[in-house]
Design a protein around this motif. Structure first.
Motif, PDB file in Angstrom:
ATOM      1  N   LEU A   1       4.206   4.782  13.266  1.00 16.90           N
ATOM      2  CA  LEU A   1       4.088   5.762  12.191  1.00 16.90           C
ATOM      3  C   LEU A   1       5.364   5.659  11.371  1.00 16.90           C
ATOM      4  CD1 LEU A   1       2.750   8.144  10.755  1.00 16.90           C
ATOM      5  CD2 LEU A   1       3.569   9.625  12.584  1.00 16.90           C
ATOM      6  N   ILE A   2       5.230   5.254  10.109  1.00 16.21           N
ATOM      7  CA  ILE A   2       6.387   4.979   9.259  1.00 16.21           C
ATOM      8  C   ILE A   2       6.383   5.919   8.056  1.00 16.21           C
ATOM      9  CG2 ILE A   2       7.570   3.208   7.897  1.00 16.21           C
ATOM     10  CD1 ILE A   2       6.155   1.100   9.629  1.00 16.21           C
ATOM     11  N   ASP A   3       7.534   6.522   7.783  1.00 15.63           N
ATOM     12  CA  ASP A   3       7.708   7.410   6.638  1.00 15.63           C
ATOM     13  C   ASP A   3       8.109   6.556   5.428  1.00 15.63           C
ATOM     14  OD1 ASP A   3       8.513   9.249   4.715  1.00 15.63           O
ATOM     15  OD2 ASP A   3       9.556  10.529   6.159  1.00 15.63           O
ATOM     16  N   VAL A   4       7.188   6.378   4.498  1.00 11.12           N
ATOM     17  CA  VAL A   4       7.434   5.529   3.318  1.00 11.12           C
ATOM     18  C   VAL A   4       7.613   6.352   2.043  1.00 11.12           C
ATOM     19  CG1 VAL A   4       6.274   3.499   4.289  1.00 11.12           C
ATOM     20  CG2 VAL A   4       4.942   5.158   2.967  1.00 11.12           C
ATOM     21  N   ALA A   5       7.762   7.667   2.182  1.00 10.62           N
ATOM     22  CA  ALA A   5       7.810   8.567   1.027  1.00 10.62           C
ATOM     23  C   ALA A   5       8.938   8.244   0.054  1.00 10.62           C
ATOM     24  CB  ALA A   5       7.924  10.018   1.492  1.00 10.62           C
ATOM     25  N   GLU A   6      10.073   7.797   0.560  1.00  9.21           N
ATOM     26  CA  GLU A   6      11.220   7.530  -0.309  1.00  9.21           C
ATOM     27  C   GLU A   6      11.069   6.254  -1.137  1.00  9.21           C
ATOM     28  OE1 GLU A   6      13.931   9.496  -0.895  1.00  9.21           O
ATOM     29  OE2 GLU A   6      12.817  10.976   0.278  1.00  9.21           O
TER      30      GLU A   6
ATOM     31  N   VAL B   1       2.701   6.298  -3.884  1.00 12.60           N
ATOM     32  CA  VAL B   1       1.270   6.529  -3.666  1.00 12.60           C
ATOM     33  C   VAL B   1       0.952   7.272  -2.371  1.00 12.60           C
ATOM     34  CG1 VAL B   1       0.511   4.628  -5.118  1.00 12.60           C
ATOM     35  CG2 VAL B   1       0.964   4.229  -2.705  1.00 12.60           C
ATOM     36  N   CYS B   2       1.846   7.223  -1.385  1.00 11.14           N
ATOM     37  CA  CYS B   2       1.596   7.947  -0.132  1.00 11.14           C
ATOM     38  C   CYS B   2       2.930   8.191   0.577  1.00 11.14           C
ATOM     39  CB  CYS B   2       0.626   7.197   0.769  1.00 11.14           C
ATOM     40  SG  CYS B   2       1.239   5.671   1.485  1.00 11.14           S
ATOM     41  N   ASP B   3       2.888   9.040   1.610  1.00  8.08           N
ATOM     42  CA  ASP B   3       4.093   9.403   2.350  1.00  8.08           C
ATOM     43  C   ASP B   3       4.243   8.660   3.675  1.00  8.08           C
ATOM     44  OD1 ASP B   3       4.607  11.158   0.324  1.00  8.08           O
ATOM     45  OD2 ASP B   3       4.509  12.966   1.540  1.00  8.08           O
ATOM     46  N   PHE B   4       3.117   8.306   4.307  1.00  6.83           N
ATOM     47  CA  PHE B   4       3.179   7.716   5.643  1.00  6.83           C
ATOM     48  C   PHE B   4       2.220   6.544   5.785  1.00  6.83           C
ATOM     49  CE2 PHE B   4       4.121  12.249   6.126  1.00  6.83           C
ATOM     50  CZ  PHE B   4       5.379  12.173   6.692  1.00  6.83           C
ATOM     51  N   PHE B   5       2.619   5.607   6.618  1.00  2.00           N
ATOM     52  CA  PHE B   5       1.752   4.528   7.085  1.00  2.00           C
ATOM     53  C   PHE B   5       1.594   4.672   8.588  1.00  2.00           C
ATOM     54  CE2 PHE B   5       2.882   0.856   3.921  1.00  2.00           C
ATOM     55  CZ  PHE B   5       2.080   1.421   2.954  1.00  2.00           C
ATOM     56  N   VAL B   6       0.384   4.531   9.072  1.00  2.00           N
ATOM     57  CA  VAL B   6       0.127   4.302  10.484  1.00  2.00           C
ATOM     58  C   VAL B   6      -0.291   2.846  10.577  1.00  2.00           C
ATOM     59  CG1 VAL B   6      -1.321   4.855  12.477  1.00  2.00           C
ATOM     60  CG2 VAL B   6      -0.594   6.683  10.923  1.00  2.00           C
ATOM     61  N   ILE B   7       0.326   2.103  11.474  1.00  2.01           N
ATOM     62  CA  ILE B   7      -0.009   0.693  11.662  1.00  2.01           C
ATOM     63  C   ILE B   7      -0.358   0.488  13.128  1.00  2.01           C
ATOM     64  CG2 ILE B   7       0.812  -1.688  11.519  1.00  2.01           C
ATOM     65  CD1 ILE B   7       2.829  -0.720   9.379  1.00  2.01           C
ATOM     66  N   THR B   8      -1.494  -0.157  13.371  1.00  2.87           N
ATOM     67  CA  THR B   8      -1.922  -0.470  14.729  1.00  2.87           C
ATOM     68  C   THR B   8      -2.761  -1.734  14.680  1.00  2.87           C
ATOM     69  OG1 THR B   8      -2.803   0.516  16.760  1.00  2.87           O
ATOM     70  CG2 THR B   8      -4.052   0.905  14.729  1.00  2.87           C
ATOM     71  N   SER B   9      -3.107  -2.254  15.844  1.00  2.00           N
ATOM     72  CA  SER B   9      -3.971  -3.434  15.882  1.00  2.00           C
ATOM     73  C   SER B   9      -4.936  -3.333  17.050  1.00  2.00           C
ATOM     74  CB  SER B   9      -3.150  -4.724  15.970  1.00  2.00           C
ATOM     75  OG  SER B   9      -2.209  -4.675  16.997  1.00  2.00           O
ATOM     76  N   GLY B  10      -6.060  -4.036  16.895  1.00  2.00           N
ATOM     77  CA  GLY B  10      -7.076  -4.093  17.935  1.00  2.00           C
ATOM     78  C   GLY B  10      -7.278  -5.526  18.384  1.00  2.00           C
ATOM     79  N   ALA B  11      -7.816  -5.676  19.582  1.00  2.00           N
ATOM     80  CA  ALA B  11      -7.960  -6.995  20.189  1.00  2.00           C
ATOM     81  C   ALA B  11      -9.154  -7.782  19.656  1.00  2.00           C
ATOM     82  CB  ALA B  11      -8.078  -6.862  21.703  1.00  2.00           C
TER      83      ALA B  11
END
Length: 129
Positions: A31-36, A40-50
């Protein structure tokens, strides 16, 4: 806070999305705070699936997890057909669900490496690293 929502709500909803991804076999969930740095948005959630089936299940669970926490349904979902990189736009935060190969190729977490990371397990800000 692009859509007039309270920042604590946004953190809560993005955290719920990260937890739901992790609990449904999302790997290395961030979970990354990209607001600064993004307008276009404040946060990114990044994950991956198998595999593609797991990626689809993660996306469904993220939608349900965010909604159960009182958050919105996604405004749009792109990439669900190919299931290599699914982008779920919730307005003030975006969830990226990658195949392992595409995540390694695009390396979003490296691109946003200077941004603060949130500890989604606790909802607290951690040092960027």
């Amino acid at each position: 806070m692009r859509h007039g929502r309270d920042r604590s709500d946004l953190i809560s909803w993005a955290t719920a999305g990260a937890r739901a991804a992790h609990e449904h076999f999302g790997r290395d969930t961030l979970l990354i705070d990209v607001a600064e740095v993004l307008s276009v948005c404040d946060f990114f959630v990044i994950t991956s699936g198998a595999n593609p089936r797991q990626i689809k299940a993660i996306c469904e669970e993220v939608t349900e997890g965010v909604h159960a926490a009182g958050g919105p349904k996604p405004l749009s979902v792109e990439g669900l057909e190919s299931r290599a990189w699914v982008l779920m736009d919730f307005g003030d935060f975006v969830v990226h669900v990658f195949s392992e190969q595409d995540r390694e190729y695009y390396q979003l977490e490296r691109l946003w490496g200077d941004c603060p990371r949130l500890s989604w397990e606790l909802g607290l800000v951690a040092e960027a690293g």
